[in-house]
Scaffold this motif. Structure first.
Motif, PDB file in Angstrom:
ATOM      1  N   VAL A   1      93.647   5.048 -79.068  1.00 16.39           N
ATOM      2  CA  VAL A   1      93.686   5.755 -80.346  1.00 16.39           C
ATOM      3  C   VAL A   1      94.952   5.422 -81.133  1.00 16.39           C
ATOM      4  CG1 VAL A   1      92.155   7.613 -79.619  1.00 16.39           C
ATOM      5  CG2 VAL A   1      94.623   7.890 -79.306  1.00 16.39           C
ATOM      6  N   GLU A   2      96.011   5.010 -80.453  1.00 16.36           N
ATOM      7  CA  GLU A   2      97.204   4.585 -81.189  1.00 16.36           C
ATOM      8  C   GLU A   2      96.923   3.326 -81.998  1.00 16.36           C
ATOM      9  OE1 GLU A   2     100.304   4.500 -78.242  1.00 16.36           O
ATOM     10  OE2 GLU A   2     100.376   6.697 -78.147  1.00 16.36           O
ATOM     11  N   ARG A   3      96.050   2.465 -81.495  1.00 17.81           N
ATOM     12  CA  ARG A   3      95.637   1.313 -82.290  1.00 17.81           C
ATOM     13  C   ARG A   3      94.713   1.738 -83.428  1.00 17.81           C
ATOM     14  NH1 ARG A   3      95.523  -0.833 -76.989  1.00 17.81           N
ATOM     15  NH2 ARG A   3      93.268  -0.559 -76.811  1.00 17.81           N
TER      16      ARG A   3
ATOM     17  N   SER B   1      88.920  14.269 -84.249  1.00 21.45           N
ATOM     18  CA  SER B   1      88.054  14.262 -83.063  1.00 21.45           C
ATOM     19  C   SER B   1      86.641  13.828 -83.429  1.00 21.45           C
ATOM     20  CB  SER B   1      88.052  15.634 -82.390  1.00 21.45           C
ATOM     21  OG  SER B   1      87.659  16.659 -83.288  1.00 21.45           O
ATOM     22  N   GLY B   2      86.110  14.318 -84.543  1.00 21.04           N
ATOM     23  CA  GLY B   2      84.784  13.911 -84.983  1.00 21.04           C
ATOM     24  C   GLY B   2      84.724  12.432 -85.326  1.00 21.04           C
ATOM     25  N   ALA B   3      85.790  11.909 -85.938  1.00 20.93           N
ATOM     26  CA  ALA B   3      85.821  10.507 -86.323  1.00 20.93           C
ATOM     27  C   ALA B   3      85.843   9.600 -85.105  1.00 20.93           C
ATOM     28  CB  ALA B   3      87.037  10.246 -87.207  1.00 20.93           C
ATOM     29  N   VAL B   4      86.717   9.909 -84.148  1.00 22.88           N
ATOM     30  CA  VAL B   4      86.826   9.095 -82.938  1.00 22.88           C
ATOM     31  C   VAL B   4      85.509   9.118 -82.168  1.00 22.88           C
ATOM     32  CG1 VAL B   4      87.951   9.001 -80.678  1.00 22.88           C
ATOM     33  CG2 VAL B   4      89.331   9.280 -82.736  1.00 22.88           C
ATOM     34  N   ALA B   5      84.902  10.309 -82.046  1.00 28.09           N
ATOM     35  CA  ALA B   5      83.639  10.423 -81.316  1.00 28.09           C
ATOM     36  C   ALA B   5      82.513   9.685 -82.036  1.00 28.09           C
ATOM     37  CB  ALA B   5      83.283  11.895 -81.128  1.00 28.09           C
ATOM     38  N   ALA B   6      82.441   9.840 -83.348  1.00 28.13           N
ATOM     39  CA  ALA B   6      81.381   9.175 -84.111  1.00 28.13           C
ATOM     40  C   ALA B   6      81.455   7.663 -83.951  1.00 28.13           C
ATOM     41  CB  ALA B   6      81.481   9.560 -85.581  1.00 28.13           C
ATOM     42  N   GLN B   7      82.663   7.129 -83.992  1.00 25.67           N
ATOM     43  CA  GLN B   7      82.822   5.686 -83.833  1.00 25.67           C
ATOM     44  C   GLN B   7      82.349   5.233 -82.464  1.00 25.67           C
ATOM     45  OE1 GLN B   7      86.251   3.272 -85.510  1.00 25.67           O
ATOM     46  NE2 GLN B   7      86.892   3.448 -83.385  1.00 25.67           N
TER      47      GLN B   7
ATOM     48  N   ARG C   1      90.537   7.508 -93.930  1.00 20.39           N
ATOM     49  CA  ARG C   1      90.858   6.110 -94.215  1.00 20.39           C
ATOM     50  C   ARG C   1      90.670   5.214 -92.995  1.00 20.39           C
ATOM     51  NH1 ARG C   1      95.967   7.854 -98.025  1.00 20.39           N
ATOM     52  NH2 ARG C   1      95.129   7.091-100.009  1.00 20.39           N
ATOM     53  N   THR C   2      91.086   5.677 -91.832  1.00 19.38           N
ATOM     54  CA  THR C   2      91.041   4.823 -90.648  1.00 19.38           C
ATOM     55  C   THR C   2      89.641   4.686 -90.069  1.00 19.38           C
ATOM     56  OG1 THR C   2      91.590   6.723 -89.235  1.00 19.38           O
ATOM     57  CG2 THR C   2      93.421   5.333 -90.001  1.00 19.38           C
ATOM     58  N   HIS C   3      88.792   5.709 -90.240  1.00 17.07           N
ATOM     59  CA  HIS C   3      87.483   5.718 -89.585  1.00 17.07           C
ATOM     60  C   HIS C   3      86.315   5.876 -90.553  1.00 17.07           C
ATOM     61  CE1 HIS C   3      90.190   6.483 -86.206  1.00 17.07           C
ATOM     62  NE2 HIS C   3      89.193   6.256 -85.374  1.00 17.07           N
ATOM     63  N   TRP C   4      86.361   6.910 -91.380  1.00 16.94           N
ATOM     64  CA  TRP C   4      85.148   7.298 -92.103  1.00 16.94           C
ATOM     65  C   TRP C   4      84.779   6.354 -93.233  1.00 16.94           C
ATOM     66  CZ3 TRP C   4      81.816   9.963 -89.742  1.00 16.94           C
ATOM     67  CH2 TRP C   4      82.193  10.966 -88.842  1.00 16.94           C
ATOM     68  N   GLN C   5      85.739   5.705 -93.851  1.00 11.23           N
ATOM     69  CA  GLN C   5      85.378   4.784 -94.930  1.00 11.23           C
ATOM     70  C   GLN C   5      84.434   3.700 -94.444  1.00 11.23           C
ATOM     71  OE1 GLN C   5      88.924   3.275 -96.807  1.00 11.23           O
ATOM     72  NE2 GLN C   5      89.420   5.224 -97.798  1.00 11.23           N
ATOM     73  N   SER C   6      84.637   3.222 -93.228  1.00 13.60           N
ATOM     74  CA  SER C   6      83.737   2.202 -92.691  1.00 13.60           C
ATOM     75  C   SER C   6      82.529   2.819 -92.000  1.00 13.60           C
ATOM     76  CB  SER C   6      84.488   1.287 -91.719  1.00 13.60           C
ATOM     77  OG  SER C   6      85.035   2.026 -90.644  1.00 13.60           O
ATOM     78  N   LEU C   7      82.728   3.899 -91.238  1.00 16.26           N
ATOM     79  CA  LEU C   7      81.615   4.514 -90.517  1.00 16.26           C
ATOM     80  C   LEU C   7      80.523   5.000 -91.461  1.00 16.26           C
ATOM     81  CD1 LEU C   7      83.439   6.639 -87.784  1.00 16.26           C
ATOM     82  CD2 LEU C   7      81.993   4.640 -87.392  1.00 16.26           C
ATOM     83  N   ALA C   8      80.929   5.602 -92.586  1.00 22.99           N
ATOM     84  CA  ALA C   8      79.961   6.211 -93.493  1.00 22.99           C
ATOM     85  C   ALA C   8      79.173   5.181 -94.297  1.00 22.99           C
ATOM     86  CB  ALA C   8      80.671   7.177 -94.446  1.00 22.99           C
ATOM     87  N   LYS C   9      79.602   3.923 -94.258  1.00 24.99           N
ATOM     88  CA  LYS C   9      78.887   2.899 -95.028  1.00 24.99           C
ATOM     89  C   LYS C   9      77.530   2.584 -94.411  1.00 24.99           C
ATOM     90  CE  LYS C   9      82.881   0.550 -97.060  1.00 24.99           C
ATOM     91  NZ  LYS C   9      83.692  -0.706 -97.086  1.00 24.99           N
ATOM     92  N   ASP C  10      77.504   2.353 -93.092  1.00 25.97           N
ATOM     93  CA  ASP C  10      76.230   1.924 -92.509  1.00 25.97           C
ATOM     94  C   ASP C  10      76.032   2.316 -91.052  1.00 25.97           C
ATOM     95  OD1 ASP C  10      78.070   0.262 -91.317  1.00 25.97           O
ATOM     96  OD2 ASP C  10      77.394  -1.555 -92.337  1.00 25.97           O
ATOM     97  N   GLN C  11      77.008   3.031 -90.453  1.00 26.25           N
ATOM     98  CA  GLN C  11      76.887   3.338 -89.027  1.00 26.25           C
ATOM     99  C   GLN C  11      76.547   4.795 -88.741  1.00 26.25           C
ATOM    100  OE1 GLN C  11      80.028   1.361 -86.523  1.00 26.25           O
ATOM    101  NE2 GLN C  11      80.940   0.950 -88.522  1.00 26.25           N
ATOM    102  N   VAL C  12      77.030   5.700 -89.564  1.00 26.41           N
ATOM    103  CA  VAL C  12      76.875   7.137 -89.330  1.00 26.41           C
ATOM    104  C   VAL C  12      76.400   7.791 -90.612  1.00 26.41           C
ATOM    105  CG1 VAL C  12      78.088   9.288 -88.769  1.00 26.41           C
ATOM    106  CG2 VAL C  12      78.681   7.174 -87.563  1.00 26.41           C
ATOM    107  N   ARG C  13      75.456   8.700 -90.483  1.00 23.07           N
ATOM    108  CA  ARG C  13      75.025   9.471 -91.643  1.00 23.07           C
ATOM    109  C   ARG C  13      75.970  10.659 -91.796  1.00 23.07           C
ATOM    110  NH1 ARG C  13      68.987  11.653 -91.726  1.00 23.07           N
ATOM    111  NH2 ARG C  13      69.839  13.054 -90.137  1.00 23.07           N
ATOM    112  N   LEU C  14      76.828  10.594 -92.802  1.00 22.98           N
ATOM    113  CA  LEU C  14      77.820  11.642 -93.060  1.00 22.98           C
ATOM    114  C   LEU C  14      77.372  12.457 -94.261  1.00 22.98           C
ATOM    115  CD1 LEU C  14      80.607  13.002 -92.712  1.00 22.98           C
ATOM    116  CD2 LEU C  14      81.573  11.168 -94.116  1.00 22.98           C
ATOM    117  N   THR C  15      77.186  13.753 -94.034  1.00 20.77           N
ATOM    118  CA  THR C  15      76.797  14.665 -95.104  1.00 20.77           C
ATOM    119  C   THR C  15      77.966  15.589 -95.397  1.00 20.77           C
ATOM    120  OG1 THR C  15      74.484  14.624 -94.405  1.00 20.77           O
ATOM    121  CG2 THR C  15      75.156  16.431 -95.848  1.00 20.77           C
TER     122      THR C  15
END
Length: 532
Positions: free
Chosen positions: A134-136, A15-21, A218-232
């Protein structure tokens, strides 16, 4: 007042990953705090000789046994079921078996149809376009046209192969004239984005070594955490902070060294699962709690009581390989038939039995002593020759089933929790009836031995219901968009908002509903009441 971000998300699960994206795509400044760390896939040992010896340590489903850095104590002495979860980037998708099931239309209308539970303030068709999306996102593999479900967009990938065991199960259900369909799984069957094609190692819940399972890291955070979202990571949230008008201003959290930090935000979104989210809400306001004028924060806990029917066969069905994941599912007896002695229903799924240690442990595989003279005989009898039918029973909401703070189990000053949960008479009757039907399926498959297990304790993978959504602030915690009735800029997007549990795996609906709620917040963000 300076804000560190537009939106602060607590929890890096699905849920956090989908919302963050969704927030990041809308150009919002997003921070996510995750209590655990990134999964260490170097400890994913499928294919190595020590696989089964170490997999249930690092990848243990029970946080009380795993005791990783992001885990907190859960006292389940007053519960019939052990709560299972993974605290880390990806949340429990890191350990889930990746069964991907949409709720059925009836699941949203149990009060209207069957006089139990509560109707949701939304229906199946409100979620239908979000299921498609979300299935995609989660690389779902499956086959369109399941007659038990409404027509839908085809999943992006073909289903995992049935293999010998799956075909045997399908043939038995055909013989009985009962529904089955190839299982939908969040498992890539071909190269798909960051995911690789499944190697069918039956290792899905133990750190997929192939990188085929669609876990949110793998599906969301690897890319989000690079430059879109500050993940601590390794950030244990203590409480939600409120201003004098009762608006959320942010949170405080402890880092890995126990140092306290404060993050300011215009909006706070809790995505810490149906145990972690009420834990934070009850601990907020220095223990007085927030958003709880209804008294329902932490109540109505649902965990899907689970049982299974195991068959042993003379033939080698190669049941050591395949997805865990499911070969196929059956919804033949899903809807209510009161002549059975209970209401609502259950889903069946056929899975492989896996590697040797999984079926040489005492308990679910019968009463025969394993160690000693029986060992070689039982190993030969079971390895490749056994099948497992799982049965997920709908769990009706009960305010007495609840999550409470446990200050005596504090970790670093942040309280643990204790859960009170009792399986209902309706669920016990449902489980017994469905196991009788699965015994018939095993007979039709040609099993030479059957083992039926009801009410297995260590199976609380599906956590739901502890901050229920609804239109009435007196009987719910959040509105249909996940906004807390009492705190207009505090939201909950995880499975704790579910009014009922359905009888199928919840991750698809958690992700779809989180996307729906996130998109609603983006559309209405200028109207959200923030701190002044």
């Amino acid at each position: 007042m300076r804000e560190d971000c537009d939106v602060l998300i607590v929890g890096a699960g699905p849920s956090g990953a989908v919302a963050a994206q969704e927030f990041a795509r809308a150009g919002m400044r997003v921070t996510c705090l995750e209590q655990g760390d990134w999964p260490d896939y170097e400890k994913a040992r499928a294919g190595y000789a020590d696989f089964e010896l170490v997999s249930r340590k690092h990848w243990n489903w029970d946080p009380n046994q795993r005791r990783a850095g992001g885990d907190y104590p859960i006292d389940d002495a007053e519960s019939d079921v052990t709560a299972l979860m993974y605290n880390g980037v990806g949340g429990s998708t890191v350990l889930y078996a990746a069964h991907w099931e949409r709720f059925l239309p009836s699941d949203f209308r149990t009060r209207t149809m069957d006089g139990v539970g509560d109707d949701w303030p939304i229906g199946y068709w409100d979620l239908e376009p979000y299921y498609d999306e979300v299935e995609r996102q989660f690389a779902v593999s499956g086959l369109e046209g399941d007659p038990a479900l409404p027509p839908s967009t085809p999943p992006p990938l073909p289903p995992v192969p049935l293999n010998k065991l799956g075909r045997r199960g399908a043939e038995a259900l055909n013989k009985l004239g009962w529904h089955w369909w190839p299982g939908s799984n969040a498992i890539a069957t071909a190269e798909y984005g960051p995911l690789h094609a499944c190697a069918q190692r039956t290792a899905c819940p133990f750190g997929c070594p192939t990188g085929a399972k669609a876990s949110a890291d793998r599906t969301h955070w690897q890319s989000l955490a690079k430059d879109q979202v500050r993940l601590t990571v390794r950030a244990t949230v203590e409480q939600v902070l409120l201003d004098d008008r009762g608006r959320a201003t942010g949170v405080t959290y402890l880092d890995a060294d126990g140092v306290r930090h404060e993050v300011r935000a215009g909006v706070v979104v809790l995505c810490a699962n149906a145990i972690g989210t009420p834990r934070i809400m009850l601990a907020s306001a220095d223990g007085s709690g927030v958003a709880n004028s209804s008294g329902l924060v932490g109540r109505r806990l649902m965990m899907h009581p689970f049982g299974n029917a195991i068959g042993i066969f003379d033939e080698d069905l190669e049941s050591w390989r395949g997805p865990l994941g499911q070969y196929l599912h059956s919804l033949e007896f899903y809807e209510t038939d009161r002549s059975r002695g209970f209401v609502r229903g259950a889903k069946w799924n056929l899975i492989p039995s896996g590697a040797p240690l999984s079926f040489m442990l005492p308990g679910t595989w019968g009463d025969e002593p394993v160690w000693g003279p029986n060992f070689t005989r039982l190993l030969r009898e079971r390895l490749g020759h056994s099948a497992i039918w799982g049965v997920i029973c709908e769990d009706l909401p009960d305010p007495a089933n609840r999550v409470l703070l446990d200050d005596g189990a504090a970790a670093g000053g942040v309280p643990g929790v204790r859960i009170q949960y009792r399986t209902s008479d309706n669920t016990r009757a449902m489980m017994a009836w469905h196991l009788e039907r699965l015994s018939e399926v095993l007979d039709a498959m040609g099993a030479t031995k059957k083992i039926l297990n009801s009410g297995l304790r260590g199976t609380g993978w599906h956590l739901m219901g502890t901050t229920v959504m609804g239109d009435d602030p007196g009987s719910s915690v959040v509105d249909p968009h996940g906004r807390c009735h009492d705190v207009p800029n505090l939201y909950v997007f995880d499975g704790s908002v579910f009014p009922t549990s359905s009888g199928v795996n919840p991750t698809a609906t958690i992700a779809a509903n989180a996307l729906r709620c996130a998109r609603s917040l983006v559309a209405r963000r200028r109207d959200v009441e923030v701190t002044s």
